[in-house]
Design an enzyme around this catalytic site. Structure first.
Site, mmCIF file in Angstrom:
data_model
loop_
_atom_site.group_PDB
_atom_site.id
_atom_site.type_symbol
_atom_site.label_atom_id
_atom_site.label_comp_id
_atom_site.label_asym_id
_atom_site.label_seq_id
_atom_site.Cartn_x
_atom_site.Cartn_y
_atom_site.Cartn_z
ATOM 1 C CB CYS A 33 1.909 70.656 128.235
ATOM 2 S SG CYS A 33 1.631 70.739 126.491
ATOM 3 C CB CYS A 102 1.810 75.316 121.129
ATOM 4 S SG CYS A 102 1.624 75.349 122.916
HETATM 5 S S1 FES Z 1 0.686 74.410 126.159
HETATM 6 FE FE1 FES Z 1 -0.034 72.405 126.074
HETATM 7 S S2 FES Z 1 -0.668 72.237 124.030
HETATM 8 FE FE2 FES Z 1 0.016 74.251 124.139
#
Ligand code: FES
Ligand code: PLP
Lengths: 122, 391
Positions: A33, A102
């Site tokens: 991400c 995360c």
């Molecule tokens: S989903 Fe991208 S930093 Fe948590």
């Protein structure tokens, strides 16, 4: 989406920002991400004396960063490297399933920092 | 005091207008007949649907029989693609070529990708320039002998950019008489309907999708306009409602609401644009390292979309939400797939810029005070997140 504890850590993160004269800085990124987490630590007598983070990421990334600094602070390096992402999530109560990575990132950052410190020492 | 709520996410959905809601109500529990029933109560509902069709025909400047009600624009978009491909396979045993754009809604892109994977179509996905616009030249070059469908959205949901639909319509109209088989021109007009002329003949469209909940009508209802003479296979089969092309007992209150909402569209864009420009000017003035995504000129009057360097979109959206302001983001972190918005990437934005994007879409109830409030709280939110990120 997020529980109160997660949001609290997001609104009032602990140990946030740069640390002056850190012993190590470790950075990890999440290719998936695009988020980036940086940990600063100071070690004394084999213990994490001080720790802070900088994170460019989502609410979960920021609150897990905050949480892992709390969990690691004062622990010996050996203890701190045993912290798992389940520990972090457990302390926060819960995270949405897609956000587990995360928490994992926070753990990776801490372990990388410890390894780097131990590497530097040798 | 209850916290202020400022809704700046009208591209996601709009509230049902009170007048629309009132029109719908009787069809839940008084005029609740099934339009297929031949008795009085059923016929009352059937007539109401026909009246709704006529109301919408006025807006689209088409024949009422060219309007088919669906369960939303996702179905409409799926239907034009699958319905046409299936019809062509059945009638001509061919796998047609389809042209679309990189910034379409997933309701267009996903069916195309699936058909491509199955080997049932050939596909050209046109790029957009950094302003978020497709080029007529690219389209011209992409048209092949067996191109049977061109699908280009009227206005984009994330960055609000407006595509040159009538120019594309003219081009296709000019090409079609010389072709063995005409090209069908479809446009997803879901985001455009509130603000732009949707006369299908003026635009040169053979097909168009609309959705109720983006125009102050109800969710779960939409329509597909299909020009007379264009043949589609049904997507949903069953009892043969909608003259056999779209089965399923009609969503009567939804259809009534859709028609009422569409006929109330006033396209009074000036006031909205003034507020939106106040927002854009204010953000660019008060916050550094921020960029407006997509063309400023060819843009819906209610849309602003920025990337705030060093702050992540989900964090911004939830910080704003905690202060009662509701917005959305194209950040990977906020998507189910953890990949950044395909629209942001198609614009040529880096993952980092997409990561930092936030969309503000204004609406009928937005006031100048709302924008003042947003401009008051946003710089602090961005500054805080930048401090956390150290960037
Ligand atoms: S989903 Fe991208 S930093 Fe948590
Ligand atoms: C451009 C566009 N097309 C299609 C859709 C889908 O519409 P619906 O929610 O009615 O299925 C949307 C809404 O999200 C949209 O913005």
């Amino acid at each position: 989406m997020y529980n109160k504890k997660v949001l609290d850590h997001f609104q009032k993160p602990k140990n946030m920002g740069k640390l002056k004269n850190p012993d190590v800085v470790a950075e990890v990124g999440n290719m998936q991400c695009g988020d980036i987490m940086r940990l600063y630590i100071k070690v004394k007598d084999d213990k994490i004396k001080d720790i802070s983070f900088e994170t460019m990421g989502c609410v979960a990334a920021i609150s897990t960063s905050s949480m892992i600094t709390e969990l690691a602070k004062g622990k010996t390096l050996a203890q701190a490297s045993k912290i798992t992402f389940q520990d972090v999530v457990g302390e926060l109560g819960e995270l949405p399933p897609v956000k587990m990575h995360c928490a994992d990132l926070a753990v990776k950052a801490l372990r990388k920092a410890i390894k780097k410190y131990q590497g530097n020492k040798d | 005091m209850a916290q202020k709520q400022i809704y700046l996410d009208h591209a996601a959905t709009t509230p049902v207008a009170p007048a629309v809601f009132r029109k719908m109500q009787p069809y839940f529990n008084q005029k609740y007949g099934n339009p297929s029933s031949i008795h009085g109560l059923g016929q009352t509902a059937a007539q109401a649907i026909e009246k709704a069709r006529q109301q919408i025909a006025v807006f689209l400047n088409c024949l009422s029989e060219e309007i088919h009600f669906t369960a939303g624009a996702t179905e409409s978009d799926n239907w034009i693609i699958w319905g046409l491909v299936e019809k062509l396979r059945f009638q001509e045993s061919i796998n047609p070529h389809i042209i679309t754009s990189a910034i379409e809604h997933k309701a267009i892109l996903e069916p195309c990708q699936v058909l491509l994977k199955k080997g049932l179509i050939r596909l050209t996905i046109l790029p957009v320039n950094s302003n978020g616009l497709v080029s007529l030249e690219d389209l011209k070059k992409a048209i092949k002998k067996d191109t049977r469908l061109v699908s280009i959205m009227y206005a984009n949901s994330e960055i609000g950019t407006i595509q040159p639909i009538s120019q594309i319509g003219q081009l296709i109209k000019k090409l079609n008489p010389k072709r063995k088989h005409p090209i069908i021109f479809h446009s997803d007009a879901v985001q455009a309907a509130n603000y732009l002329d949707c006369s299908v003949d003026k635009l040169g469209l053979d097909s168009l999708s609309l959705s109720g909940h983006k125009v102050y009508g109800p969710k779960g209802v939409g329509l597909l306009y299909v020009k007379k003479g264009v043949k589609l296979s049904p997507l949903i089969r069953g009892g043969g409602q909608e003259k056999g092309v779209r089965s399923g007992t009609e969503n009567v209150p939804g259809i009534i609401g859709l028609a009422e909402a569409v006929s109330r569209i006033n396209q009074n864009n000036k006031e909205l644009k003034k507020l939106r420009d106040k927002l854009i000017t204010g953000v660019l003035r008060d916050i550094n390292q921020v960029e407006l995504n997509g063309s400023f000129k060819d843009r819906l009057p209610n849309n602003a979309n920025f990337s705030f360097k060093g702050a992540e979109g989900e964090s911004i959206v939830l910080s704003l939400s905690a202060k009662g302001v509701f917005t959305s983001t194209g950040s990977a972190c906020a998507s189910h797939s953890l990949s950044p918005s395909h629209v942001m990437l198609a614009l040529g934005l880096s993952h980092e810029q997409a990561h930092a994007s936030v969309r503000f879409t204004l609406g009928q109830q937005t006031t100048s005070q709302d924008i003042d409030y947003l401009l008051k709280i946003l710089p602090g939110i961005i500054a805080r997140l930048r401090k956390i990120s150290g960037r």
